[in-house]
Design a protein around this motif. Structure first.
Motif, mmCIF file in Angstrom:
data_model
loop_
_atom_site.group_PDB
_atom_site.id
_atom_site.type_symbol
_atom_site.label_atom_id
_atom_site.label_comp_id
_atom_site.label_asym_id
_atom_site.label_seq_id
_atom_site.Cartn_x
_atom_site.Cartn_y
_atom_site.Cartn_z
ATOM 1 N N LYS A 63 -11.008 4.071 96.266
ATOM 2 C CA LYS A 63 -10.520 5.124 95.372
ATOM 3 C C LYS A 63 -8.998 5.187 95.383
ATOM 4 C CE LYS A 63 -12.465 8.984 96.434
ATOM 5 N NZ LYS A 63 -13.125 10.266 96.609
ATOM 6 N N HIS A 64 -8.400 5.070 96.566
ATOM 7 C CA HIS A 64 -6.945 5.111 96.677
ATOM 8 C C HIS A 64 -6.303 3.949 95.924
ATOM 9 C CE1 HIS A 64 -2.945 5.596 98.317
ATOM 10 N NE2 HIS A 64 -2.991 4.320 98.673
ATOM 11 N N ARG A 65 -6.824 2.753 96.119
ATOM 12 C CA ARG A 65 -6.261 1.580 95.448
ATOM 13 C C ARG A 65 -6.407 1.682 93.930
ATOM 14 N NH1 ARG A 65 -8.108 -3.613 99.129
ATOM 15 N NH2 ARG A 65 -6.966 -2.986 101.007
ATOM 16 N N PHE A 66 -7.554 2.185 93.476
ATOM 17 C CA PHE A 66 -7.771 2.352 92.043
ATOM 18 C C PHE A 66 -6.744 3.323 91.457
ATOM 19 C CE2 PHE A 66 -9.739 4.692 88.522
ATOM 20 C CZ PHE A 66 -9.964 3.659 87.646
ATOM 21 N N LYS A 67 -6.599 4.471 92.106
ATOM 22 C CA LYS A 67 -5.643 5.477 91.620
ATOM 23 C C LYS A 67 -4.210 4.963 91.693
ATOM 24 C CE LYS A 67 -8.474 9.434 92.894
ATOM 25 N NZ LYS A 67 -8.615 10.559 93.828
ATOM 26 N N ALA A 68 -3.896 4.183 92.724
ATOM 27 C CA ALA A 68 -2.544 3.653 92.893
ATOM 28 C C ALA A 68 -2.156 2.727 91.743
ATOM 29 C CB ALA A 68 -2.421 2.915 94.228
ATOM 30 N N PHE A 69 -3.119 2.064 91.133
ATOM 31 C CA PHE A 69 -2.819 1.225 89.976
ATOM 32 C C PHE A 69 -2.869 2.030 88.687
ATOM 33 C CE2 PHE A 69 -3.654 -1.478 86.397
ATOM 34 C CZ PHE A 69 -2.826 -2.560 86.615
ATOM 35 N N THR A 75 -0.869 4.383 83.614
ATOM 36 C CA THR A 75 -1.232 5.329 82.560
ATOM 37 C C THR A 75 -0.018 6.154 82.154
ATOM 38 O OG1 THR A 75 -3.508 5.440 83.346
ATOM 39 C CG2 THR A 75 -2.740 7.264 81.960
ATOM 40 N N ILE A 76 0.737 6.620 83.132
ATOM 41 C CA ILE A 76 1.944 7.395 82.838
ATOM 42 C C ILE A 76 2.954 6.529 82.073
ATOM 43 C CG2 ILE A 76 3.948 8.513 83.884
ATOM 44 C CD1 ILE A 76 1.993 9.467 86.119
ATOM 45 N N ALA A 77 3.150 5.294 82.519
ATOM 46 C CA ALA A 77 4.098 4.401 81.849
ATOM 47 C C ALA A 77 3.674 4.131 80.413
ATOM 48 C CB ALA A 77 4.216 3.089 82.623
ATOM 49 N N PHE A 78 2.387 3.858 80.208
ATOM 50 C CA PHE A 78 1.931 3.567 78.855
ATOM 51 C C PHE A 78 2.040 4.795 77.960
ATOM 52 C CE2 PHE A 78 -1.094 3.260 75.409
ATOM 53 C CZ PHE A 78 -0.713 2.048 74.858
ATOM 54 N N MET A 79 1.681 5.951 78.469
ATOM 55 C CA MET A 79 1.775 7.169 77.657
ATOM 56 C C MET A 79 3.226 7.485 77.309
ATOM 57 S SD MET A 79 -1.180 8.066 76.814
ATOM 58 C CE MET A 79 -0.729 9.586 76.016
ATOM 59 N N ALA A 80 4.144 7.280 78.252
ATOM 60 C CA ALA A 80 5.571 7.498 77.967
ATOM 61 C C ALA A 80 6.044 6.537 76.883
ATOM 62 C CB ALA A 80 6.388 7.323 79.242
ATOM 63 N N TRP A 81 5.646 5.280 76.977
ATOM 64 C CA TRP A 81 6.001 4.269 75.981
ATOM 65 C C TRP A 81 5.422 4.638 74.618
ATOM 66 C CZ3 TRP A 81 8.430 0.914 73.403
ATOM 67 C CH2 TRP A 81 7.845 -0.138 72.710
ATOM 68 N N TYR A 82 4.172 5.068 74.583
ATOM 69 C CA TYR A 82 3.536 5.466 73.324
ATOM 70 C C TYR A 82 4.223 6.693 72.726
ATOM 71 C CZ TYR A 82 0.182 7.211 69.978
ATOM 72 O OH TYR A 82 -0.388 7.670 68.834
ATOM 73 N N LEU A 83 4.516 7.683 73.563
ATOM 74 C CA LEU A 83 5.170 8.896 73.062
ATOM 75 C C LEU A 83 6.595 8.604 72.583
ATOM 76 C CD1 LEU A 83 3.826 11.534 75.592
ATOM 77 C CD2 LEU A 83 3.139 11.214 73.200
ATOM 78 N N LEU A 84 7.276 7.656 73.213
ATOM 79 C CA LEU A 84 8.583 7.229 72.726
ATOM 80 C C LEU A 84 8.453 6.654 71.317
ATOM 81 C CD1 LEU A 84 11.626 6.588 73.174
ATOM 82 C CD2 LEU A 84 10.854 4.353 74.034
ATOM 83 N N TYR A 85 7.446 5.828 71.108
ATOM 84 C CA TYR A 85 7.179 5.242 69.787
ATOM 85 C C TYR A 85 6.933 6.333 68.746
ATOM 86 C CZ TYR A 85 4.525 2.552 66.283
ATOM 87 O OH TYR A 85 4.050 1.988 65.136
ATOM 88 N N THR A 144 -0.601 -3.214 75.774
ATOM 89 C CA THR A 144 -2.000 -2.922 76.113
ATOM 90 C C THR A 144 -2.668 -4.132 76.753
ATOM 91 O OG1 THR A 144 -2.166 -1.322 74.320
ATOM 92 C CG2 THR A 144 -4.233 -2.207 75.176
ATOM 93 N N PHE A 145 -2.467 -5.303 76.163
ATOM 94 C CA PHE A 145 -3.084 -6.510 76.702
ATOM 95 C C PHE A 145 -2.456 -6.916 78.033
ATOM 96 C CE2 PHE A 145 -4.339 -6.941 72.223
ATOM 97 C CZ PHE A 145 -5.709 -7.059 72.416
ATOM 98 N N VAL A 146 -1.160 -6.711 78.185
ATOM 99 C CA VAL A 146 -0.497 -7.033 79.456
ATOM 100 C C VAL A 146 -1.040 -6.140 80.573
ATOM 101 C CG1 VAL A 146 1.709 -6.924 80.686
ATOM 102 C CG2 VAL A 146 1.587 -8.010 78.443
ATOM 103 N N ILE A 147 -1.165 -4.851 80.299
ATOM 104 C CA ILE A 147 -1.691 -3.934 81.318
ATOM 105 C C ILE A 147 -3.139 -4.295 81.662
ATOM 106 C CG2 ILE A 147 -2.340 -1.531 81.800
ATOM 107 C CD1 ILE A 147 0.149 -0.737 80.097
ATOM 108 N N ALA A 148 -3.931 -4.645 80.656
ATOM 109 C CA ALA A 148 -5.323 -5.039 80.915
ATOM 110 C C ALA A 148 -5.380 -6.301 81.783
ATOM 111 C CB ALA A 148 -6.066 -5.256 79.606
#
Length: 113
Positions: A27-33, A38-48, A81-85
């Motif tokens: 659980k810790h490792r999953f959340k750590a990734f 998620t925060i980085a992608f949402m910030a990037w999307y909201l910037l767009y 999106t594909f890079v993060i995946a």
């Protein structure tokens, strides 16, 4: 004496696995990734979105021919999106799957008891 039902054995096995140190580590490792990406992608999307709403002159800037900054940003949304995946797939194979396989084996052993 009454024999333990399949549901009871599975509940006991799940309880045992959920209390294991490996489960907490998984659980810790999953959340750590997931959390930072998620925060980085949402910030990037909201910037767009913000740029499309409030920086229209900037977004209209032509980069090459009729290709403007807005189109580049839009295409980079797909790329990111594909890079993060892909990064998640590599991370899961290295850090999550070994723990999950061990927990799955433990669950199966506990279920048979």
């Amino acid at each position: 004496m009454e024999e333990e039902s399949v549901a009871d054995r599975e509940a006991r096995a799940y309880q045992s696995v959920s209390e294991a140190e490996d489960f907490a580590q998984l659980k810790h490792r999953f959340k750590a990734f997931v959390l930072p990406w998620t925060i980085a992608f949402m910030a990037w999307y909201l910037l767009y979105v913000a740029c499309n709403n409030w920086a229209r002159d900037f977004m209209k800037t032509e980069v090459i021919g009729n290709v403007n900054v807005a189109l580049v940003f839009g295409l980079l949304q797909f790329v990111s999106t594909f890079v993060i995946a892909a990064l998640y797939g590599r991370y899961a194979n290295r850090k999550l799957d070994p723990l999950a396989a061990g927990l799955n084996a433990k669950f199966k052993r506990e279920r048979r008891r």
